[in-house]
Design an enzyme around this catalytic site. Structure first.
Site, PDB file in Angstrom:
ATOM      1  N   LYS A  56     107.810  27.555 -60.240  1.00 54.49           N
ATOM      2  CA  LYS A  56     107.878  26.015 -60.543  1.00 54.49           C
ATOM      3  C   LYS A  56     107.442  25.146 -59.177  1.00 54.49           C
ATOM      4  CE  LYS A  56     110.763  22.755 -59.213  1.00 54.49           C
ATOM      5  NZ  LYS A  56     109.682  21.624 -59.236  1.00 54.49           N
ATOM      6  N   SER A  67     111.951  21.993 -47.990  1.00 51.88           N
ATOM      7  CA  SER A  67     112.458  21.344 -47.047  1.00 51.88           C
ATOM      8  C   SER A  67     113.937  22.212 -46.700  1.00 51.88           C
ATOM      9  CB  SER A  67     113.002  20.017 -47.199  1.00 51.88           C
ATOM     10  OG  SER A  67     113.788  19.831 -48.368  1.00 51.88           O
ATOM     11  N   GLU A 126     111.345  29.825 -46.902  1.00 48.77           N
ATOM     12  CA  GLU A 126     110.150  29.090 -45.925  1.00 48.77           C
ATOM     13  C   GLU A 126     110.676  27.775 -45.750  1.00 48.77           C
ATOM     14  OE1 GLU A 126     108.329  30.870 -44.266  1.00 48.77           O
ATOM     15  OE2 GLU A 126     108.002  32.959 -45.239  1.00 48.77           O
ATOM     16  N   CYS A 132     103.662  22.586 -42.537  1.00 49.33           N
ATOM     17  CA  CYS A 132     104.866  23.052 -41.952  1.00 49.33           C
ATOM     18  C   CYS A 132     104.354  23.521 -40.506  1.00 49.33           C
ATOM     19  CB  CYS A 132     105.591  24.116 -42.615  1.00 49.33           C
ATOM     20  SG  CYS A 132     104.458  25.523 -43.071  1.00 49.33           S
TER      21      CYS A 132
HETATM   22  P1  NAD Z   1     111.309  19.858 -51.067  1.00 43.64           P
HETATM   23  O1  NAD Z   1     112.521  20.572 -50.309  1.00 43.64           O
HETATM   24  O2  NAD Z   1     111.562  18.511 -51.407  1.00 43.64           O
HETATM   25  O3  NAD Z   1     111.059  20.461 -52.458  1.00 43.64           O
HETATM   26  C1  NAD Z   1     110.380  21.725 -52.546  1.00 43.64           C
HETATM   27  C2  NAD Z   1     110.417  22.290 -54.043  1.00 43.64           C
HETATM   28  O4  NAD Z   1     111.842  22.345 -54.314  1.00 43.64           O
HETATM   29  C3  NAD Z   1     109.844  21.320 -55.176  1.00 43.64           C
HETATM   30  O5  NAD Z   1     109.228  22.161 -55.835  1.00 43.64           O
HETATM   31  C4  NAD Z   1     111.224  20.476 -55.709  1.00 43.64           C
HETATM   32  O6  NAD Z   1     110.952  20.040 -57.073  1.00 43.64           O
HETATM   33  C5  NAD Z   1     112.154  21.627 -55.675  1.00 43.64           C
HETATM   34  N1  NAD Z   1     113.429  21.310 -55.651  1.00 43.64           N
HETATM   35  C6  NAD Z   1     114.181  19.926 -55.278  1.00 43.64           C
HETATM   36  N2  NAD Z   1     115.503  19.985 -55.237  1.00 43.64           N
HETATM   37  C7  NAD Z   1     115.739  21.342 -55.794  1.00 43.64           C
HETATM   38  C8  NAD Z   1     116.895  22.020 -55.995  1.00 43.64           C
HETATM   39  N3  NAD Z   1     118.201  21.196 -55.977  1.00 43.64           N
HETATM   40  N4  NAD Z   1     117.012  22.979 -56.547  1.00 43.64           N
HETATM   41  C9  NAD Z   1     115.807  23.807 -56.682  1.00 43.64           C
HETATM   42  N5  NAD Z   1     114.620  23.470 -56.270  1.00 43.64           N
HETATM   43  C10 NAD Z   1     114.629  21.983 -55.828  1.00 43.64           C
HETATM   44  O7  NAD Z   1     110.043  19.823 -50.109  1.00 43.64           O
HETATM   45  P2  NAD Z   1     108.902  19.164 -50.189  1.00 43.64           P
HETATM   46  O8  NAD Z   1     108.835  17.784 -49.985  1.00 43.64           O
HETATM   47  O9  NAD Z   1     107.897  19.378 -51.487  1.00 43.64           O
HETATM   48  O10 NAD Z   1     108.060  19.889 -49.150  1.00 43.64           O
HETATM   49  C11 NAD Z   1     107.856  19.534 -47.734  1.00 43.64           C
HETATM   50  C12 NAD Z   1     108.811  20.579 -46.916  1.00 43.64           C
HETATM   51  O11 NAD Z   1     108.496  21.836 -47.347  1.00 43.64           O
HETATM   52  C13 NAD Z   1     108.683  20.321 -45.513  1.00 43.64           C
HETATM   53  O12 NAD Z   1     110.083  20.309 -45.040  1.00 43.64           O
HETATM   54  C14 NAD Z   1     107.894  21.544 -44.990  1.00 43.64           C
HETATM   55  O13 NAD Z   1     108.154  21.712 -43.664  1.00 43.64           O
HETATM   56  C15 NAD Z   1     108.434  22.644 -46.059  1.00 43.64           C
HETATM   57  N6  NAD Z   1     107.386  23.696 -45.768  1.00 43.64           N
HETATM   58  C16 NAD Z   1     107.622  24.882 -45.394  1.00 43.64           C
HETATM   59  C17 NAD Z   1     106.835  25.845 -45.416  1.00 43.64           C
HETATM   60  C18 NAD Z   1     106.733  27.198 -44.671  1.00 43.64           C
HETATM   61  O14 NAD Z   1     106.375  28.196 -44.883  1.00 43.64           O
HETATM   62  N7  NAD Z   1     107.941  27.223 -43.957  1.00 43.64           N
HETATM   63  C19 NAD Z   1     105.430  25.746 -46.029  1.00 43.64           C
HETATM   64  C20 NAD Z   1     105.042  24.310 -46.517  1.00 43.64           C
HETATM   65  C21 NAD Z   1     106.367  23.424 -46.686  1.00 43.64           C
END
Ligand code: NAD
Length: 495
Positions: free
Chosen positions: A183, A236, A257, A291
Site C-alpha cells: 500500500k 511516522s 521503520e 528519515c
Molecule cells: P505516515 O506515517 O503519515 O504514513 C505512512 C503510510 O502509512 C502511508 O502509506 C499512509 O497512507 C499509511 N497510514 C496512515 N494511517 C494509517 C493507519 N492508521 N494504519 C495503517 N497505515 C496508515 O508517514 P509519511 O508522512 O508518509 O512519511 C514520513 C514519515 O516516515 C517520517 O516520520 C519519516 O521519518 C518516516 N520514514 C521513516 C523511514 C525509516 O526507514 N525509518 C524511512 C522513510 C520515512
C-alpha cells in the site's frame, strides 16, 4: 503491458490502477495527484480503493502463497530476477514521474527508483547460499531447525522515498516465499505502482499486489487482517504506534521503520573542507524530508563560528525550484501538511531567542514560487537544545546548529531524544571516533559521512521510537521466516 514510457512524457497524466491477482483493476473514483512543485499540474490519478478491494488483494495473496512457498528459494530468486528486468527500461521516465509527484530532484528520484534494482540484486545474490536449515548438536535424538515462509506480507510505504523503501520489503519477502500486498502513500503512489505492476506481470497471479486508498482505512485494514502474517511499515512514529496496536490484534510479526532526528557531532579536529559539504548534503537531500537526513548539528565551541560561517556560505549555493530543472539542487516540500508544519516551525524559531538565517537561490519566478510548496534553506543558531526545532523531526529544510563544550556533553545531547535512527561523528581521529560512536544510541553511527540511504547490505533501523527490527542485509531476509524446530530429542529422564 503497461509501461511508463508508453504513457508518459513530461506533462502526461499517469493512471495508477490497483493491481490485484494478476490484473489491473479499472480506476474508479479517481483521486488526482498534484505536482507539489507546480500545484496546478495533475501528475496522475489513483483509485480511492475500498475495503473490499483490500480484502480481494489479501485473499489473492493468500491463495497464491502455497505454490509460491513450495518453490525452492533458487527458483523464486530466478523468477524475481527475471521479473525485475521488466521495469528496468522505463527507469528514466519513472524518475521523471517520481520527481513530478514528490517534488524531489530528478537525480534524487532516479536514485530512489534504482533502489528497487539494488534491493532485488542484493537479495537474489544473497539467496544463493542462504542457510535454510541446520542441525544443532543434540544428545538423545536429532534436532533440525528449518525456516518456513510466513504467508502474506503487508507493506505500507511513506511518500518520501517510496520505491526504495517498498522494495526493501518486497525483495526479501518474495525471495523468502511470502506473497505481498503493497500500500503506497496516497501522496506519492505513481512511480511505485508502476514498478510493482510491471514486476507483478511476470510473477504468478496474486504473488505481488498493489492497492491504494486512505491509510486510516486501507492501511489499517492491512495491519489488522488475520491473513496478513508479516507487517513491514515505514512511516511516522504516530501512525507506526497505531499500526502496532492494530497488528497486535492478530499477533503479526512487525518490522517498523519510523521517524528520525539524526544528530551530527562535529569535533574540534574535524576537516571542515569535507565535513561541511558532507553534512550539508545530509541535511538538505530531499529538502530535508528523508528519515536519515541530519536534523541537528552539534559543533564543538572552539570551531562553532567557523563551522556556521562555512556551512551558511555553502548552503547559500543551494538552488531551489522544480526538481526537473537540471540547475535545481533542492526540490519542493511534498505535501501541504508538511509545508505548513515547516513554516510554523520557522515562525516559532524566529519568534524565540535564536537567529534564523535564510539562504539559497530561487530558480523560479515569484509567481511559480507561490504555485509550489517551496521553502529556502533556513539555518537556526543560538537556540536551546530543548527548542522544538531541535527536538522534533522537522522533515524540511530547516536545521539547528548548537555548540557544545565537552564530548560527554555532545553524547548526552545526541542521546537526549526519543528517536535513535542514525547519527554521525566528524573528526580526523578515526580510532577515537569508533570509540565515541559506540556511546551513541542509534541504529547507525557514521564516521566522516552521513549517508541518506544506508547501503542495502548494512542492517538499517532504529533504536527507541525510531523502529522495531531491521531492514537491509541478511537480517531482513531472516525476518521473513518463522523458525520451526523438528526434534526427536528427549529430555533427560522424561519424554
Ligand atoms: P505516515 O506515517 O503519515 O504514513 C505512512 C503510510 O502509512 C502511508 O502509506 C499512509 O497512507 C499509511 N497510514 C496512515 N494511517 C494509517 C493507519 N492508521 N494504519 C495503517 N497505515 C496508515 O508517514 P509519511 O508522512 O508518509 O512519511 C514520513 C514519515 O516516515 C517520517 O516520520 C519519516 O521519518 C518516516 N520514514 C521513516 C523511514 C525509516 O526507514 N525509518 C524511512 C522513510 C520515512
Amino acid at each position: 503491458m503497461s509501461t511508463v514510457q508508453t504513457k508518459l512524457t513530461n506533462q502526461q497524466q499517469y493512471e495508477g490502477a490497483m493491481y490485484i491477482n494478476g490484473r489491473a483493476l479499472p480506476v474508479q473514483n479517481p483521486i488526482p495527484i498534484p505536482n507539489p512543485a507546480r500545484l496546478t499540474e495533475v501528475v496522475g490519478t489513483i483509485p480511492k480503493g475500498s475495503i473490499a478491494e483490500c480484502h480481494m488483494a489479501i485473499e489473492a495473496a493468500q491463495a497464491a502463497f502455497p505454490a509460491w512457498a513450495a518453490l525452492s528459494i533458487h527458483e523464486r530468486a530466478r523468477t524475481v530476477a527475471t521479473a525485475y528486468e521488466a521495469f528496468m527500461p522505463g527507469m528514466d521516465d519513472r524518475a521523471v514521474l517520481l520527481s513530478r509527484e514528490n517534488g524531489k530532484t530528478r537525480i534524487e528520484a532516479w536514485f530512489d527508483c534504482m533502489g528497487a534494482k539494488r534491493c532485488v540484486d542484493y537479495y537474489v545474490n544473497l539467496s544463493k547460499d542462504f542457510e535454510l536449515e541446520w542441525e544443532p548438536p543434540a544428545p538423545n535424538g536429532r534436532v533440525v531447525v528449518t525456516r518456513k515462509p510466513m504467508g502474506v506480507a503487508g507493506i505500507i510505504v511513506p511518500w518520501n522515498a517510496p520505491v526504495l523503501l517498498a522494495y526493501l520489503g518486497i525483495a526479501p519477502a518474495l525471495i523468502a516465499g511470502n506473497t505481498v500486498v503493497v500500500k503506497p502513500s496516497n501522496f506519492v503512489p505513481l512511480a511505485l505502482i508502476d514498478t510493482v505492476r510491471l514486476m507483478a506481470e511476470y510473477l504468478p497471479p496474486g504473488v505481488l499486489n498493489v492497492i491504494t486508498g486512505p491509510g486510516a482505512a486501507i492501511g489499517k485494514e492491512l495491519a489488522s487482517h488475520p491473513l496478513v502474517r508479516r507487517m513491514i511499515f515505514t512511516g511516522s512514529v504516530e501512525v507506526g504506534k497505531q499500526v502496532l496496536l492494530d497488528a497486535a490484534s492478530t499477533v503479526k510479526r512487525c518490522t517498523m521503520e519510523l521517524g528520525g532526528n539524526d544528530p551530527a557531532i562535529v569535533l574540534p579536529d574535524a576537516n571542515l573542507d569535507t565535513a561541511v559539504p558532507g553534512i550539508l548534503r545530509a541535511v538538505f537531500t530531499g529538502a530535508g524530508q528523508i528519515c536519515y537526513d541530519v536534523k541537528r548539528i552539534y559543533v564543538q565551541k572552539d570551531i562553532y563560528s567557523q563551522f556556521v560561517k562555512c556551512f551558511t556560505e555553502a548552503a547559500d549555493e543551494i538552488v531551489v525550484g522544480n526538481g526537473l530543472d537540471p540547475n535545481v539542487t533542492m526540490g519542493s516540500i511534498t505535501t501541504k501538511e508538511q509545508y505548513n508544519f515547516v513554516n510554523d516551525l520557522i515562525a516559532e524559531s524566529k519568534a524565540g531567542s535564536g537567529k534564523v538565517t535564510v539562504v539559497g537561490k530561487k530558480a523560479v519566478s515569484e509567481e511559480e514560487w507561490k504555485n509550489g510548496y517551496f521553502i529556502l534553506p533556513h539555518i537556526v543558531t543560538g537556540v536551546d537544545h530543548r527548542h522544538r526545532v531541535v527536538t522534533c523531526e522537522q522533515f524540511g529544510p530547516i536545521i539547528p546548529i548548537i555548540s557544545f563544550d565537552t564530548e560527554e556533553e555532545a553524547v548526552r545531547l545526541a542521546n537526549d531524544s526519543e528517536f535513535g535512527l542514525a547519527s554521525s561523528i566528524w573528526t580526523e581521529d578515526i580510532e577515537h571516533a569508533w570509540e565515541l560512536a559506540r556511546k551513541i544510541d542509534a541504529g547507525t553511527t557514521f564516521v566522516n559521512t552521513h549517508a541518506v540511504a544506508s547501503a542495502v547490505d548494512m542492517p538499517f533501523g532504529g533504536f527507541k521510537w525510531s523502529g522495531l527490527g531491521r531492514s537491509h542485509g541478511v537480517i531482513a531476509l531472516e525476518e521473513q521466516y518463522e523458525l520451526q524446530t523438528l526434534s526427536t530429542r528427549k529430555l533427560q529422564g522424561g519424554n
